[in-house]
Design a protein around this motif. Structure first.
Motif, PDB file in Angstrom:
ATOM      1  N   ALA A  25       0.838  -1.207   0.000  1.00 60.92           N
ATOM      2  CA  ALA A  25       0.000   0.000   0.000  1.00 60.92           C
ATOM      3  C   ALA A  25       0.873   1.258   0.000  1.00 60.92           C
ATOM      4  N   ARG A  26       1.920   1.246   0.794  1.00 62.23           N
ATOM      5  CA  ARG A  26       2.836   2.392   0.831  1.00 62.23           C
ATOM      6  C   ARG A  26       3.671   2.465  -0.440  1.00 62.23           C
ATOM      7  N   ALA A  27       4.043   1.306  -0.974  1.00 60.77           N
ATOM      8  CA  ALA A  27       4.804   1.297  -2.233  1.00 60.77           C
ATOM      9  C   ALA A  27       3.977   1.896  -3.368  1.00 60.77           C
ATOM     10  N   LEU A  28       2.661   1.635  -3.353  1.00 60.65           N
ATOM     11  CA  LEU A  28       1.789   2.170  -4.400  1.00 60.65           C
ATOM     12  C   LEU A  28       1.763   3.692  -4.394  1.00 60.65           C
ATOM     13  N   LYS A  29       1.819   4.279  -3.200  1.00 59.00           N
ATOM     14  CA  LYS A  29       1.835   5.753  -3.117  1.00 59.00           C
ATOM     15  C   LYS A  29       3.088   6.321  -3.774  1.00 59.00           C
ATOM     16  N   ALA A  44       7.403   1.685 -13.779  1.00 53.53           N
ATOM     17  CA  ALA A  44       6.494   2.192 -12.753  1.00 53.53           C
ATOM     18  C   ALA A  44       5.095   1.624 -12.944  1.00 53.53           C
ATOM     19  N   LEU A  45       4.649   1.511 -14.219  1.00 59.99           N
ATOM     20  CA  LEU A  45       3.325   0.943 -14.478  1.00 59.99           C
ATOM     21  C   LEU A  45       3.273  -0.534 -14.077  1.00 59.99           C
ATOM     22  N   GLN A  46       4.339  -1.285 -14.372  1.00 58.81           N
ATOM     23  CA  GLN A  46       4.392  -2.681 -13.946  1.00 58.81           C
ATOM     24  C   GLN A  46       4.331  -2.799 -12.421  1.00 58.81           C
ATOM     25  N   CYS A  47       5.084  -1.919 -11.752  1.00 61.65           N
ATOM     26  CA  CYS A  47       5.080  -1.930 -10.274  1.00 61.65           C
ATOM     27  C   CYS A  47       3.699  -1.595  -9.729  1.00 61.65           C
ATOM     28  N   LYS A  48       3.023  -0.691 -10.383  1.00 59.77           N
ATOM     29  CA  LYS A  48       1.679  -0.317  -9.920  1.00 59.77           C
ATOM     30  C   LYS A  48       0.724  -1.503 -10.051  1.00 59.77           C
ATOM     31  N   VAL A  49       0.816  -2.211 -11.165  1.00 55.12           N
ATOM     32  CA  VAL A  49      -0.042  -3.384 -11.368  1.00 55.12           C
ATOM     33  C   VAL A  49       0.238  -4.438 -10.305  1.00 55.12           C
ATOM     34  N   VAL A  50       1.528  -4.687 -10.026  1.00 54.34           N
ATOM     35  CA  VAL A  50       1.893  -5.680  -9.019  1.00 54.34           C
ATOM     36  C   VAL A  50       1.382  -5.276  -7.642  1.00 54.34           C
ATOM     37  N   CYS A  51       1.519  -4.000  -7.300  1.00 53.51           N
ATOM     38  CA  CYS A  51       1.036  -3.522  -5.987  1.00 53.51           C
ATOM     39  C   CYS A  51      -0.471  -3.699  -5.860  1.00 53.51           C
ATOM     40  N   LEU A  52      -1.196  -3.395  -6.927  1.00 50.48           N
ATOM     41  CA  LEU A  52      -2.646  -3.564  -6.887  1.00 50.48           C
ATOM     42  C   LEU A  52      -3.036  -5.030  -6.745  1.00 50.48           C
ATOM     43  N   GLN A  54      -1.189  -7.388  -5.327  1.00 49.60           N
ATOM     44  CA  GLN A  54      -0.839  -7.802  -3.964  1.00 49.60           C
ATOM     45  C   GLN A  54      -1.862  -7.315  -2.947  1.00 49.60           C
ATOM     46  N   ASN A  55      -2.486  -6.195  -3.217  1.00 51.87           N
ATOM     47  CA  ASN A  55      -3.519  -5.658  -2.323  1.00 51.87           C
ATOM     48  C   ASN A  55      -4.912  -6.203  -2.638  1.00 51.87           C
TER      49      ASN A  55
END
Length: 606
Positions: A25-29, A44-52, A54-55
């Motif tokens: 959640a903090r990584a997504l911010k 960054a877009l790949q990381c955002k998808v992964v964070c979502l 995981q949440n």
């Protein structure tokens, strides 16, 4: 530009750190801040998808992928897209996404097997997992074997296919469970039951050995139950259990308000259910509000009599935790349906004994014995309670009451020698004549003789004394043993030595046990012993002639120490005997008095 680059570098460091800690959640911010700088940053877009993902936000993750199709091509984001579609129950779309990928990675193959299983294409799924097991070498081999056994179980259950022997070792509870499912499909229920019991045992063992089972790990797993579509896969009882676990997790993570909110919601949904009330009471106890917790449980017990016994047991436990043992006993004794149970009797007697309330403990025994007398008079529990009551009364000096119980036991079974012996022992303390009369009922010693091999018993490992057999002592060993025996006999007959000048007609000296210096007739050493006089006398005094130090030359010198109040001036050459050469009074009692005087008042050094 340099400031922007430095800011982005700091944000990437934050993303990396949060990813390693599992704080997505903090990584997504931080990722969103990076995308504000460059909205088309592929990483960054790949990381955002992964964070979502995981949440658990699969729909939002799929929306990001579909919005940035020019940047996030199928080769870049194929697995994440197919996984989101799979979790959103879009199985056909997930299969197309996997098949359209230019490169079939191991992750995609794993997901492909899951998709085929959900589509009930068991033959293709079996082939996919066999290929994975054959061509993969990592730490996930056991998981793949588990999935393979699940496919075989599904074939056996739904397609009535006789499963082939895969040669899988049932070392985990998952494999054992899947084997049981396959046996159920074949109608082999007895064998399946054994496998299920083994699976349960292995599961309990696995969970007890799992050191990563902690509150934070559980919190992460609970989040997965919030995913969309989960409610369609679980029964109502399973969903209710998840809600209970959420409330417990909130309590253990010190989220008191959340715990109260969840438990109150559960109670409103299931007013008759006991667990929400127990969770609320536990939360109150964590807040040190024990009286309020007891009141809550009391109200629930009055409103729901069917659950009163369990509630009262919990209330008693709270009272014991507070140190109110007597009140806990009162609560336990109010549970009528449990009063006669051996476990309840044992608990109450133990607690009353701890409080030294012997009368109440005996009353508990009496009530339980009366219940069994009315309902189960011939039961083994009834007789056992009578015997335990008798032993308890004997232990606490209630001999006459114990005798009454033992007579009842003997009446039930007159051939019970053990009870008769206890009864005789008890009567011997209060009525010896009655004990003699009862002792006539004991069987004779001949009938009670036991066939015991004495030699084997004495030579056993537990024997503290082993008798040596005479037959083994031959030759030199036998002579040696006999010699040792003679020596021991001589030592026993040995008498004390008498002095050389001993005369039985003369009365022994009464002061013979005192040291020579302390005897009344001691007059000092003889003349000519100058070498023994070196170092004698008070500190600083000069060595004088032996005639001056001889006590026999000083007529006026008393046998005891001179009194300090004599008033005579003492010179260095006077005939007064130095303190270290003064003769003691001769009696031990006088010596003790002098020592006491020195301890009380004398300050001068000797």
């Amino acid at each position: 530009m340099m400031a922007v680059a430095a800011g982005a570098a700091g944000l990437w460091s934050e993303v990396n750190r949060c990813g390693q800690n599992g704080d997505f959640a903090r990584a997504l911010k931080s990722v969103n801040k990076i995308l504000q700088i460059n909205k088309d940053d592929v990483t960054a877009l790949q990381c955002k998808v992964v964070c979502l993902i995981q949440n658990g936000n699969f729909k939002e993750a799929l929306g990001v992928i579909n919005t940035h199709t020019k940047v996030l091509t199928s080769d870049v984001i194929a697995f994440e897209k197919a996984y989101c579609e799979y979790r959103l129950n879009r199985i056909e779309s997930a299969l197309k996404t996997i098949q359209s990928a230019s490169q079939q990675t191991d992750k995609l193959k794993e997901l492909y097997g899951q998709v085929l299983y959900r589509l009930e294409r068991y033959d293709d799924c079996l082939a996919a997992y066999r290929d994975l097991i054959r061509n993969s070498q990592d730490e996930y081999e056991e998981e793949r074997k588990t999935n393979l056994s699940a496919v075989v179980a599904a074939q056996s259950t739904w397609e009535k296919v006789v499963p082939e022997d895969l040669g899988l070792r049932e070392a985990t509870y998952e494999l054992c469970y899947n084997t049981a499912c396959a046996l159920i499909g074949q109608g082999k229920l007895n064998e399946a039951m054994k496998k299920l019991q083994k699976a349960e045992e292995l599961c309990r063992q696995s969970l007890s050995e799992d050191s990563d089972q902690n509150v934070f790990d559980s919190k992460k797993k609970v989040k997965l139950t919030n995913a969309e579509g989960v409610e369609h896969k679980l029964s109502k009882k399973q969903l209710q259990a998840i809600e209970f676990n959420k409330a417990l997790l909130a309590m253990y993570t010190n989220q008191a308000d959340q715990c109260r909110k969840l438990s109150a919601s559960l109670q409103s949904q299931s007013p008759e259910h006991l667990l929400p009330v127990l969770i609320q009471a536990a939360q109150l106890c964590r807040e040190k509000q024990h009286a309020k917790a007891v009141g809550l449980l009391q109200d629930f017990a009055e409103q729901h009599p069917a659950s009163a016994a369990e509630i009262k047991l919990t209330m008693a436990q709270l009272k014991i935790a507070q140190g109110s043992v007597t009140k806990a006993c009162m609560i336990l004794r109010s549970i009528e349906e449990l009063q006669h149970k051996p476990g309840m009797v044992s608990a109450l007697v133990t607690m009353y004994s701890h409080e030294e309330d012997i009368d109440s403990a005996i009353e508990v025994f009496t009530q339980a014995i009366q219940w069994y007398q009315q309902h189960q008079p011939k039961s083994a529990v009834h007789l056992s309670l009578i015997r335990e009551a008798a032993n308890f009364k004997l232990k606490h000096g209630r001999k006459k009451e114990a005798i009454s119980d033992l007579e009842e036991l003997w009446k039930q079974n007159p051939k019970d020698v053990h009870t008769l012996a206890q009864l005789i022992s008890a009567y011997s303390l209060v009525d010896p004549e009655k004990a003699k009369v009862l002792s006539k009922h004991l069987p004779s010693s001949d009938t009670m003789s036991l066939k015991v091999d004495v030699d084997a018993l004495e030579n056993s490992h537990g024997a503290t004394y082993v008798r040596k057999k005479a037959g083994k002592l031959t030759g030199d060993n036998q002579q040696k043993e006999q010699g040792q025996g003679e020596v021991k006999k001589k030592k026993k007959k040995k008498k004390g030595k008498l002095p050389k000048n001993y005369d039985p007609k003369v009365t022994p000296d009464p002061e013979r046990w005192l040291p020579m210096r302390e005897r009344s007739y001691y007059r000092g050493r003889k003349k000519g012993k100058k070498k023994d006089q070196v170092g004698k006398g008070t500190q600083g005094s000069t060595t004088t002639g032996s005639s001056e130090l001889d006590a026999s030359r000083t007529a006026s010198s008393p046998p005891t120490s001179p009194r300090p109040s004599s008033g005579a001036a003492v010179s260095a050459t006077s005939n007064v005997i130095p303190p270290r050469h003064q003769k003691p009074a001769g009696a031990p009692a006088t010596k003790k008095k002098q020592q006491q005087k020195k301890k009380k008042g004398a300050k001068g050094g000797w």
